[in-house]
Design an enzyme around this catalytic site. Sequence first.
Site, PDB file in Angstrom:
ATOM      1  N   VAL A  61      51.864  79.456  57.924  1.00  0.00           N
ATOM      2  CA  VAL A  61      50.689  79.994  57.238  1.00  0.00           C
ATOM      3  C   VAL A  61      50.399  81.382  57.773  1.00  0.00           C
ATOM      4  CG1 VAL A  61      48.243  79.691  56.708  1.00  0.00           C
ATOM      5  CG2 VAL A  61      49.733  77.684  56.895  1.00  0.00           C
ATOM      6  N   LYS A 134      51.862  88.017  38.289  1.00  0.00           N
ATOM      7  CA  LYS A 134      50.878  87.630  37.274  1.00  0.00           C
ATOM      8  C   LYS A 134      49.951  88.799  36.939  1.00  0.00           C
ATOM      9  CE  LYS A 134      47.178  84.358  36.259  1.00  0.00           C
ATOM     10  NZ  LYS A 134      46.530  83.079  36.599  1.00  0.00           N
ATOM     11  N   ARG A 236      83.052  94.846  29.894  1.00  0.00           N
ATOM     12  CA  ARG A 236      83.247  95.824  28.816  1.00  0.00           C
ATOM     13  C   ARG A 236      82.863  95.232  27.468  1.00  0.00           C
ATOM     14  NH1 ARG A 236      89.038  98.633  27.220  1.00  0.00           N
ATOM     15  NH2 ARG A 236      88.241 100.045  25.611  1.00  0.00           N
ATOM     16  N   HIS A 295      96.127  82.375  27.421  1.00  0.00           N
ATOM     17  CA  HIS A 295      94.994  81.800  26.687  1.00  0.00           C
ATOM     18  C   HIS A 295      94.548  80.477  27.310  1.00  0.00           C
ATOM     19  CE1 HIS A 295      95.264  84.951  23.746  1.00  0.00           C
ATOM     20  NE2 HIS A 295      96.523  84.655  23.483  1.00  0.00           N
ATOM     21  N   GLY A 327     102.382  89.574  29.177  1.00  0.00           N
ATOM     22  CA  GLY A 327     100.949  89.809  29.060  1.00  0.00           C
ATOM     23  C   GLY A 327     100.096  88.682  29.598  1.00  0.00           C
ATOM     24  N   ASN A 446      95.386  68.073  22.156  1.00  0.00           N
ATOM     25  CA  ASN A 446      96.333  67.080  22.628  1.00  0.00           C
ATOM     26  C   ASN A 446      97.452  67.765  23.408  1.00  0.00           C
ATOM     27  OD1 ASN A 446      95.430  64.480  21.551  1.00  0.00           O
ATOM     28  ND2 ASN A 446      95.750  65.410  19.554  1.00  0.00           N
ATOM     29  N   ARG A 538      92.972  58.988  31.839  1.00  0.00           N
ATOM     30  CA  ARG A 538      93.190  59.988  30.800  1.00  0.00           C
ATOM     31  C   ARG A 538      92.917  61.386  31.342  1.00  0.00           C
ATOM     32  NH1 ARG A 538      89.524  59.097  25.694  1.00  0.00           N
ATOM     33  NH2 ARG A 538      88.072  60.349  26.913  1.00  0.00           N
TER      34      ARG A 538
END
Length: 542
Positions: A61, A134, A236, A295, A327, A446, A538
């Site tokens: 405090v 505020k 960019r 990608h 690339g 998939n 999975r």
Amino acid sequence: MQALLSVYNKSGIVEFSKILSSKGFNLISTGGTAKSLVDNGLKVQQVSDVTEYPEMLDGRVKTLHPKIHGGLLARPELAHHQADLNKYNIKPISIVVVNLYPFVETVSKESTTLEEAIENIDIGGHTLIRASSKNFQNVLIIVDPSDYKWIGERIQSSTDSTNVLSSITLEERKKLALKAFQHGCSYDAAVSQYLSKVELTNATTIQGVKGTDSASVNVEFPQTFLPLYEKKNDLRYGENPHQKAALYQCPGTGGIANAQLLHGPALSYNNILDGDAALKAVREFDRCACVVIKHTNPCGLSVGVNDSEQAEVYKRAFNGDPKSAYGGILGFNRTLTLETATALKSVFYEVIIAPDYTEDALALLSKKEKLRILRIPEAANQIQFTQPDIRTITGGALLQSPNPIIRGDLAEATKNWKVVTENKPTEQQMKDLLFAWRVSKHVKSNAIVLSKDETIVAIGAGQPNRSQSVDICMKVGGDKVKGSVLASDAFFPFADSIDLAHQGNIACIVQPGGSIRDQEVIDAANKYGIPMVFTGNRNFLH
């Protein structure tokens, strides 16, 4: 005129305070901030002298008092506010400079105890920020040391001795208040995340499921989730040139957001996405690995027996799909050597990621002007990132625990697998199946992965049905397909993919199992003499 200064980060505070003092501000401060100002020759009034109460409760405090907050919240245009100030002898405070305890830095240390973390939760400073923000029309709130310079210059050049703050426009004060609220909000988010333990997986948890990729993590998601990200820089543009974008980082973590750019142009939005995919893929392996990403999908990946094979590992990864590699983004989980740099220098890549680079390798690669070279030390560590997977959707967000890294040797990692055919895989085939299964986690569903000698032969990614992905693999892999193993990220709903695998002379198959037509698929594999293994788990990636 009064200014209240209470900062943990004292960078620039002395110089800024000298400007305020020269303009006639009474400097109010406390603790370490006051000491720093006094030590530099500034006259300071202690907060305790203003409140007429000493600091108490081990400093918990200090500023929580009406004589402080009354001075911050009073509106000068309201007569009854001024009457209250006069009645209780409260003086207005025009400037507040505050930044908070280093909570994020504290809890990012593994040795930090709960008690230490709690003591770094700022109360008084946070309350000062809210009160000042505020009343931003009348109080200038500053939480960012980078704002000292321009604000100091404005105040110093002000010719209005009765209202120095008139040099800061109302719109600028509003923006500073917004920054202050965001500063406080991010702080609260950090505290909330720490206390609610929204680290969905950690090293201990993942080791607890060693040898399996079952995400059997005891997670209780919070009722309210407050992600904590701080803006690192504007980009960019976004995924496409007409989209705007920025990079945000999660404080106290590593990853692609905190990568060190050693050479080359700034990273693009797509570079960052692909780089993140490369980092996640190579961290899947505890041996020397190289991945080629295009990608966000791997188009080449290989692992070696030992670190000295890095250049050969790269060549095998590249030969997985040389056309697609152009690339692309390269990822390594070992320090990149001169031999490897020499092997890859003739191919155009956008980005290379590695834990580090030998001096001569970095010098050689730096000759490629447009190549972005990133250092990410944790690329060498097979440790699960602790952040949850977050996907924004229209009107909300989805959270999930990450698909955990598969650890352990061959026996440990496949102990829950089940051979479901008459013929069984050889030990080498099991190694290739495990490799392909690990890779399948990082391919868009998939997903079909063909591999041989722990190297990608071909990948079929992102197709609306599984047999199309198998067909793509056969066409891309060509003659290399013969004798390779096949991994499918989810079960085969029909036996048609097994027919295609047989036509391509696939040697072995791994898949999760779980289809209502599992027996038809098993029968087809037995018909062709192809060993098949069910993992029971999975690997969808959407």
